[in-house]
Design a protein around this motif. Structure first.
Motif, PDB file in Angstrom:
ATOM      1  N   ALA A 137       0.823  -1.207   0.000  1.00 40.72           N
ATOM      2  CA  ALA A 137       0.000   0.000   0.000  1.00 40.72           C
ATOM      3  C   ALA A 137       0.857   1.257   0.000  1.00 40.72           C
TER       4      ALA A 137
ATOM      5  N   TYR B 189      -6.041  -0.740   3.064  1.00 42.93           N
ATOM      6  CA  TYR B 189      -6.811  -0.601   1.823  1.00 42.93           C
ATOM      7  C   TYR B 189      -8.255  -0.231   2.153  1.00 42.93           C
ATOM      8  N   ASP B 190      -8.854   0.614   1.304  1.00 41.23           N
ATOM      9  CA  ASP B 190     -10.214   1.089   1.555  1.00 41.23           C
ATOM     10  C   ASP B 190     -11.266   0.019   1.291  1.00 41.23           C
TER      11      ASP B 190
ATOM     12  N   ALA C  73      -8.160  -6.749  -2.074  1.00 37.19           N
ATOM     13  CA  ALA C  73      -8.015  -5.437  -1.431  1.00 37.19           C
ATOM     14  C   ALA C  73      -7.705  -4.407  -2.509  1.00 37.19           C
ATOM     15  N   ARG C  74      -8.431  -3.270  -2.475  1.00 38.74           N
ATOM     16  CA  ARG C  74      -8.253  -2.254  -3.518  1.00 38.74           C
ATOM     17  C   ARG C  74      -8.219  -0.864  -2.903  1.00 38.74           C
ATOM     18  N   THR C  75      -7.489   0.027  -3.564  1.00 37.47           N
ATOM     19  CA  THR C  75      -7.388   1.452  -3.225  1.00 37.47           C
ATOM     20  C   THR C  75      -6.685   1.658  -1.884  1.00 37.47           C
ATOM     21  N   ALA C  76      -5.386   1.912  -1.971  1.00 39.34           N
ATOM     22  CA  ALA C  76      -4.593   2.149  -0.762  1.00 39.34           C
ATOM     23  C   ALA C  76      -5.109   3.373  -0.016  1.00 39.34           C
ATOM     24  N   ARG C  77      -5.152   3.280   1.293  1.00 40.61           N
ATOM     25  CA  ARG C  77      -5.659   4.377   2.117  1.00 40.61           C
ATOM     26  C   ARG C  77      -4.694   5.558   2.101  1.00 40.61           C
TER      27      ARG C  77
END
Length: 441
Positions: A134, A162-163, A179-183
């Protein structure tokens, strides 16, 4: 061997591999429209199938496959299978061919499309890997495993970095997490650490242990290692083992005696004294034994090795903390991460290497080896795991050199040590563990 000519002896893709790759194709478009919009990352590829599929997906593009294996044996097997791709620069394997071993460092500045991974059993290992991905900007991770080893806690670990996290439908007894879209609020994870007191030449000394990822025991002190260190410290305090500052002149140079005589020739009216110029912590784990050797025998060349990448990182962090506490100019820890680097070096140097069974070390090159070996394959006790390590010790020890070995007291290893190394003496024993000293004949 090039990925276009698969190795017929390589393990076939298993059910978990097939599920990971199917989810990558259906949810994230892997293999569609010419491959991927960036590099592909593969973590802990048990069968090699994920690496083969990733190389195929990127065929004809400028993108690379970046692999990190916890096991050095697995990493070397992948390197052998894909010599062509490795030589062409289409494949990078962490810790090999001058590639950094640390995942975050390896991915710095890279544009990555997707990461494919086998779920590690240890939550701490998943936490480290997911955080590194991430923070490197990897937009998506597909991690698969057997359902019996999966827990809700794995979802929670991924949701920390991840969001979006969801589980796929199962395939047989396997399932994957996506898991997608790093916070945006990411932070670098500090290594897990704890302070333990050990005796160093009779003085109680605090050592800070680091436990990274799946290293055995985390950041705690193993009871068997503590028993070994108590017995070893008594021997060193009694003058049975000395480093070069005490056994040689002030400059640390040899007195000209033959190598094998240094450990075998007793002083007049006294027992033999082992002059420890080169010392090894084999299977270093979190670095407890290596930290003791660094403190008790500071003039010796120290080599700490492990075949587990998390253990190598943990040992290095422990020794770096020790060097920082000592604040000495010669306390630097070597940064070699490649396989097969020789243990030679200047007196007082410490090196930490990722290798299996001392494969890169010269015969008759070590004076003292410490070994607290693995005795379990999963939940089952497997005494055969130790035999290859003992053969490695027998090869690298100089005549007169010593192995200090700790094992579960209900197991019997005296005969193994006698047949492979030489005479054996019991140095300590309690209800759980036994410490043996074997002298190379």
């Amino acid at each position: 061997m090039d990925s276009s000519s698969p190795d017929e002896t390589a393990p076939a893709a298993d059910q978990t591999d097939r599920l990971i790759l199917e989810v990558a194709r259906t949810e994230l478009g892997l293999g569609a429209n010419g491959g991927a919009d960036g590099d592909l990352v593969v973590l802990d590829d048990a069968t090699g199938a994920l690496t083969r599929a990733a190389l195929d997906a990127l065929e004809g593009t400028q993108h690379r496959v970046v692999v990190q294996e916890t096991s050095v044996q697995h990493a070397l097997a992948l390197a052998e299978e894909h010599r062509g791709a490795l030589g062409e620069g289409r494949l990078l394997i962490a810790g090999l061919e001058d590639a950094p071993a640390d995942l975050a460092t390896l991915l710095a500045g890279r544009s990555v499309h997707l990461a494919l991974a086998r779920l590690p059993k240890a939550l701490a290992a998943l936490e480290v890997r997911a955080s590194s991905l991430a923070r490197a900007g990897v937009p998506a991770l597909i991690a698969g495993g057997r359902v019996k080893h999966m827990t809700r806690s794995q979802n929670e670990v991924l949701a920390e970095v991840y969001d979006e996290v969801h589980a796929t439908r199962g395939l047989g007894k396997s399932r994957a997490l996506v898991a997608r879209t790093a916070r945006d609020d990411l932070r670098e994870l500090p290594p897990r650490s704890s302070e333990v007191e050990i005796a160093v030449r009779g003085m109680r000394t605090a050592v800070t242990l680091s436990g990274i990822g799946s290293v055995f025991g985390g950041a705690s002190a193993d009871a068997g290692s503590l028993l070994l260190l108590d017995a070893l410290d008594q021997a060193i305090s009694a003058g049975e083992i000395e480093d070069t500052t005490r056994s040689d002149g002030a400059d640390g140079e040899s007195d000209g005696a033959p190598e094998e005589a240094r450990a075998a020739t007793p002083g007049e009216g006294s027992p033999a004294v082992l002059s420890a110029r080169s010392v090894i912590d084999l299977g270093s784990g979190n670095g407890l034994l290596a930290a003791y050797l660094r403190s008790a025998l500071p003039a010796a060349r120290l080599l700490a090795t492990d075949d587990d990448l998390d253990a190598v990182a943990s040992t290095r962090a422990t020794l770096e903390s020790l060097a920082a506490d000592a604040a000495t100019s010669d306390g630097a820890v070597g940064t070699e991460e490649s396989v097969g680097v020789d243990a030679g070096g200047r007196p007082g140097e410490a090196r930490v290497l990722w290798e299996a069974s001392l494969a890169g070390q010269a015969a008759d090159s070590a004076d003292l080896v410490l070994l607290n070996p693995p005795f379990h394959d999963g939940a089952a006790i497997d005494a055969t795991l130790v035999q290859g390590l003992l053969d490695a010790v027998a090869r690298v020890l100089r005549p007169g050199g010593q192995l200090w070995f700790v094992h579960n007291s209900h197991l019997r290893y005296r005969h193994e040590l006698e047949s492979r190394i030489g005479s054996v003496q019991q140095r300590a024993r309690d209800r759980r563990f036994t410490v043996l000293q074997a002298t190379r004949s």
